[in-house]
Scaffold this active site. Structure first.
Site, PDB file in Angstrom:
ATOM      1  N   ASN A   1     -12.347  -1.125  -0.937  1.00 29.89           N
ATOM      2  CA  ASN A   1     -11.642  -1.712   0.205  1.00 29.89           C
ATOM      3  C   ASN A   1     -12.302  -1.263   1.502  1.00 29.89           C
ATOM      4  O   ASN A   1     -12.582  -0.066   1.667  1.00 29.89           O
ATOM      5  CB  ASN A   1     -10.178  -1.241   0.204  1.00 29.89           C
ATOM      6  CG  ASN A   1      -9.459  -1.583   1.508  1.00 29.89           C
ATOM      7  OD1 ASN A   1      -9.094  -2.738   1.731  1.00 29.89           O
ATOM      8  ND2 ASN A   1      -9.283  -0.603   2.377  1.00 29.89           N
ATOM      9  N   GLU A   2     -12.558  -2.194   2.380  1.00 23.78           N
ATOM     10  CA  GLU A   2     -13.157  -1.879   3.684  1.00 23.78           C
ATOM     11  C   GLU A   2     -14.274  -0.842   3.523  1.00 23.78           C
ATOM     12  O   GLU A   2     -14.281   0.216   4.165  1.00 23.78           O
ATOM     13  CB  GLU A   2     -12.092  -1.427   4.695  1.00 23.78           C
ATOM     14  CG  GLU A   2     -11.090  -2.539   4.963  1.00 23.78           C
ATOM     15  CD  GLU A   2     -10.192  -2.362   6.183  1.00 23.78           C
ATOM     16  OE1 GLU A   2     -10.177  -1.276   6.779  1.00 23.78           O
ATOM     17  OE2 GLU A   2      -9.487  -3.326   6.535  1.00 23.78           O
TER      18      GLU A   2
ATOM     19  N   GLU B   1      -6.257  -9.137   3.742  1.00 22.68           N
ATOM     20  CA  GLU B   1      -5.412  -8.414   4.721  1.00 22.68           C
ATOM     21  C   GLU B   1      -5.384  -9.230   5.995  1.00 22.68           C
ATOM     22  O   GLU B   1      -6.434  -9.551   6.563  1.00 22.68           O
ATOM     23  CB  GLU B   1      -5.950  -7.009   5.009  1.00 22.68           C
ATOM     24  CG  GLU B   1      -5.696  -6.036   3.883  1.00 22.68           C
ATOM     25  CD  GLU B   1      -6.066  -4.592   4.220  1.00 22.68           C
ATOM     26  OE1 GLU B   1      -5.974  -4.188   5.400  1.00 22.68           O
ATOM     27  OE2 GLU B   1      -6.449  -3.869   3.278  1.00 22.68           O
TER      28      GLU B   1
ATOM     29  N   GLN C   1       2.143  -6.010   5.652  1.00 25.94           N
ATOM     30  CA  GLN C   1       2.352  -5.687   4.255  1.00 25.94           C
ATOM     31  C   GLN C   1       3.773  -6.079   3.857  1.00 25.94           C
ATOM     32  O   GLN C   1       4.566  -6.429   4.719  1.00 25.94           O
ATOM     33  CB  GLN C   1       2.121  -4.199   4.020  1.00 25.94           C
ATOM     34  CG  GLN C   1       0.707  -3.771   4.339  1.00 25.94           C
ATOM     35  CD  GLN C   1       0.365  -2.366   3.831  1.00 25.94           C
ATOM     36  OE1 GLN C   1       1.149  -1.712   3.170  1.00 25.94           O
ATOM     37  NE2 GLN C   1      -0.850  -1.916   4.182  1.00 25.94           N
TER      38      GLN C   1
ATOM     39  N   TYR D   1      -6.961  -8.675  11.571  1.00 27.79           N
ATOM     40  CA  TYR D   1      -5.642  -8.366  12.144  1.00 27.79           C
ATOM     41  C   TYR D   1      -5.550  -8.915  13.563  1.00 27.79           C
ATOM     42  O   TYR D   1      -6.527  -8.888  14.318  1.00 27.79           O
ATOM     43  CB  TYR D   1      -5.414  -6.853  12.170  1.00 27.79           C
ATOM     44  CG  TYR D   1      -5.080  -6.291  10.801  1.00 27.79           C
ATOM     45  CD1 TYR D   1      -3.802  -6.429  10.274  1.00 27.79           C
ATOM     46  CD2 TYR D   1      -6.040  -5.643  10.032  1.00 27.79           C
ATOM     47  CE1 TYR D   1      -3.487  -5.937   9.009  1.00 27.79           C
ATOM     48  CE2 TYR D   1      -5.735  -5.142   8.761  1.00 27.79           C
ATOM     49  CZ  TYR D   1      -4.452  -5.297   8.266  1.00 27.79           C
ATOM     50  OH  TYR D   1      -4.133  -4.815   7.015  1.00 27.79           O
TER      51      TYR D   1
ATOM     52  N   GLU E   1       0.839  -1.199   0.000  1.00 21.17           N
ATOM     53  CA  GLU E   1       0.000   0.000   0.000  1.00 21.17           C
ATOM     54  C   GLU E   1       0.877   1.254   0.000  1.00 21.17           C
ATOM     55  O   GLU E   1       2.012   1.238   0.490  1.00 21.17           O
ATOM     56  CB  GLU E   1      -0.889  -0.010   1.264  1.00 21.17           C
ATOM     57  CG  GLU E   1      -1.801   1.206   1.366  1.00 21.17           C
ATOM     58  CD  GLU E   1      -2.903   1.065   2.415  1.00 21.17           C
ATOM     59  OE1 GLU E   1      -2.871   0.085   3.197  1.00 21.17           O
ATOM     60  OE2 GLU E   1      -3.791   1.934   2.445  1.00 21.17           O
TER      61      GLU E   1
HETATM   62  O1  AHR Z   1      -3.001  -2.399   6.239  1.00 18.32           O
HETATM   63  C1  AHR Z   1      -3.290  -1.179   6.832  1.00 18.32           C
HETATM   64  C2  AHR Z   1      -4.753  -0.805   6.721  1.00 18.32           C
HETATM   65  O2  AHR Z   1      -5.521  -1.722   7.438  1.00 18.32           O
HETATM   66  C3  AHR Z   1      -5.360  -0.856   5.342  1.00 18.32           C
HETATM   67  O3  AHR Z   1      -5.136   0.314   4.636  1.00 18.32           O
HETATM   68  C4  AHR Z   1      -6.812  -1.017   5.623  1.00 18.32           C
HETATM   69  O4  AHR Z   1      -7.488  -1.692   4.585  1.00 18.32           O
HETATM   70  C5  AHR Z   1      -6.843  -1.762   6.939  1.00 18.32           C
HETATM   71  O5  AHR Z   1      -7.688  -1.173   7.844  1.00 18.32           O
END
Ligand code: AHR
Length: 514
Positions: free
Chosen positions: A192-193, A316, A365, A259, A45
């Protein structure tokens, strides 16, 4: 009464004896599903020093580069055999207007990265630079289209620019910019999101919008690429339900973001390196939650799509900690420890085992951001423990998953416990079997018996192990090779079907059997 007490004691004794027996049964002839290589995908990103100063230093940089890409990084990524790379975001994608990033450098306007630290970028890394990078890496591009602040017209122009070989305006613009042939774009993400940074939408609103974008994406791109709809924020099962109910015929994949936060929450994530056993344990426990999450989302998808036409793409994932002290809070730069390596190995084992539905995953990432493969500082570069795990695990790419059953002891901390071992197994096209094993217990070596049924094996071809002095050990710019894989010798062949392995505390092991 005496008899009952005796019986209970014997049962307890037998139970505690059994609890010590660790057995992995692998059905070596029963494989049905392929582990899609894209499970080993990456994400890049425009965020902090991921693109600028990470991948891209520009042609005039004193840092050795190949047409602007860091040479050392390029070589390290080529060795990783990356199957697919997602770009340009993340949250950034829904602010990105691709036409700002093409043509002569002098004409590209600067932009402010409003999501990530307000950094001003010169747009020297744009569509051509990204797609050429994918060619250099031999990976498939996964483009995240701007739905939050873009238009359908903008997206279809982008698709035409990247994928058309006709005599049409955008393909001609690409030719004018020096690229004759279209690129082989394999995936388009529709936003995205969209439930958060991508527009704060409800699933009902987003599913309608997704259908509109997806309709035109298919019209301009045909079946050259797969269309990926924005999926759930972790445990939001309703999002998946609504998307499947209303839009399953308009997408080829649905994403999922999850995450690992080792600490108490987003405001107390915890340090990447300065943590004790409690945060180590909770990091692992929360990473293992991926199994439950994928199981639940897959079950909902099964209700609407029993033939599994729509892929689940975990595009992600990874551990998200506090940033390194003294670095920009908006740049998400974090160190990477042995804990990260074990989070990566156990997550990849989980994703391998769900390969009937999960066809892609992209760890967040690739460089200098969150759970990275690579960290850079000036002209120095280090490979992280997570990089080493991905390299060790790439033997599973496109191999056939072997069904397995693991009975193992628990790693206990206080009142809480998790399985002490993580594992998965596959057979590749040459008949070689690969077994990946992680001992998540940081305090104890574990003996494991591995049994193969169906097919036996003649020899242990090779083995490698990644471990460290402590779970928070890291590779640094001063000592870059603190954590690297070495040969593993603690596996003993007992018979043609049996193997005994001693897995050291906090370690990741890969075995090749033939
Ligand atoms: O990876 C960092 C961020 O986490 C990304 O931009 C977003 O899609 C997610 O919230």
């Amino acid at each position: 009464m005496k008899k009952l007490t005796f019986f209970l004691l014997v049962s307890l004794f037998t139970f505690s004896l059994n609890a010590q027996v660790n057995v992995l049964d692998i059905d070596a002839a029963g494989g049905k599903n392929q582990i899609n290589k894209n499970i080993y995908g990456q994400f890049a990103e425009h965020l902090g020093r991921c693109i600028y100063d990470g991948i891209w230093v520009g042609k005039n940089s004193p840092i050795p580069n190949v047409n602007g890409y860091r040479k050392d990084l390029l070589e390290a990524l080529q060795a990783l055999k990356i199957p697919v790379l997602r770009w340009p975001g993340g949250c950034f994608a829904d602010t990105y207007h691709w036409k700002n990033g093409i043509g002569s450098l002098a004409d590209r306007p600067k932009i402010k990265n409003v999501f990530w630290g307000g950094t001003v970028e010169d747009n020297s890394f744009g569509t051509n630079e990204f797609l050429n990078l994918c060619e250099l890496l031999g990976c498939d591009p996964y483009i995240s289209a701007n739905v939050g602040s873009g238009t359908v017209g903008e997206m279809v122009d982008w698709i035409e620019y990247m994928t058309s070989d006709d005599d049409v305006p955008m393909a001609n613009l690409r030719r004018k910019n020096g690229r004759e042939k279209s690129w082989n774009v394999k995936f388009i993400g529709i936003g995205n999101e969209s439930w958060g940074c991508g527009g704060n939408m409800t699933p009902e609103y987003y599913s309608d919008l997704m259908k509109q974008y997806s309709n035109y994406a298919a019209m301009y791109g045909g079946d050259k690429f797969k269309r990926v709809g924005c999926g759930s924020n972790g445990n939001d099962l309703n999002w998946t339900k609504v998307m499947m109910e209303r839009a399953k015929n308009n997408m080829d994949g649905l994403s999922l973001h999850y995450y690992t936060i080792a600490g108490e929450g987003w405001n107390k994530k915890g340090s990447a390196t300065n943590f004790g056993e409690e945060l180590y344990f909770s990091g692992l426990k929360k990473a293992l939650f991926m199994d439950e999450l994928v199981t639940k989302h897959s079950a909902i998808m099964d209700q609407y799509d029993k033939d599994k036409r729509v892929d689940l793409n975990v595009d992600e994932w990874g551990i998200w900690t506090d940033v390194e002290p003294g670095t920009n809070a908006g740049h998400l730069f974090q160190q990477n420890s042995m804990r990260d390596a074990l989070i990566a190995s156990s997550t990849l084992d989980i994703l391998n085992k769900h390969c009937d539905r999960v066809k892609m995953a992209n760890i967040a990432q690739i460089v200098n951001v969150l759970q990275s493969m690579i960290l850079t500082k000036g002209n120095q570069m280090i490979l992280t423990p997570t990089y080493q795990v991905f390299k060790m695990y790439n033997v599973h790419q496109n191999a056939t998953l072997l069904p397995s059953n693991l009975i193992c002891e628990k790693y206990q901390l206080g009142d809480d416990q998790i399985p002490a071992i993580s594992s998965s197994a596959s057979v590749d096209k040459n008949g070689k079997i690969h077994v990946t094993l992680s001992n998540l217990n940081p305090n104890k070596e574990i003996k494991l018996e591995v049994n193969l049924s169906g097919n036996g094996f003649a020899k242990i071809n090779s083995g490698s192990i990644l471990t460290a002095a402590a779970v928070n050990s890291v590779n640094t710019f001063e000592k870059p090779e603190t954590i690297v894989p070495v040969a593993f010798k603690n596996a003993k062949k007992l018979t043609n079907n049996k193997l005994e392995v001693s897995i050291p505390a906090k370690s990741v092991v890969v075995l090749e059997l033939e």
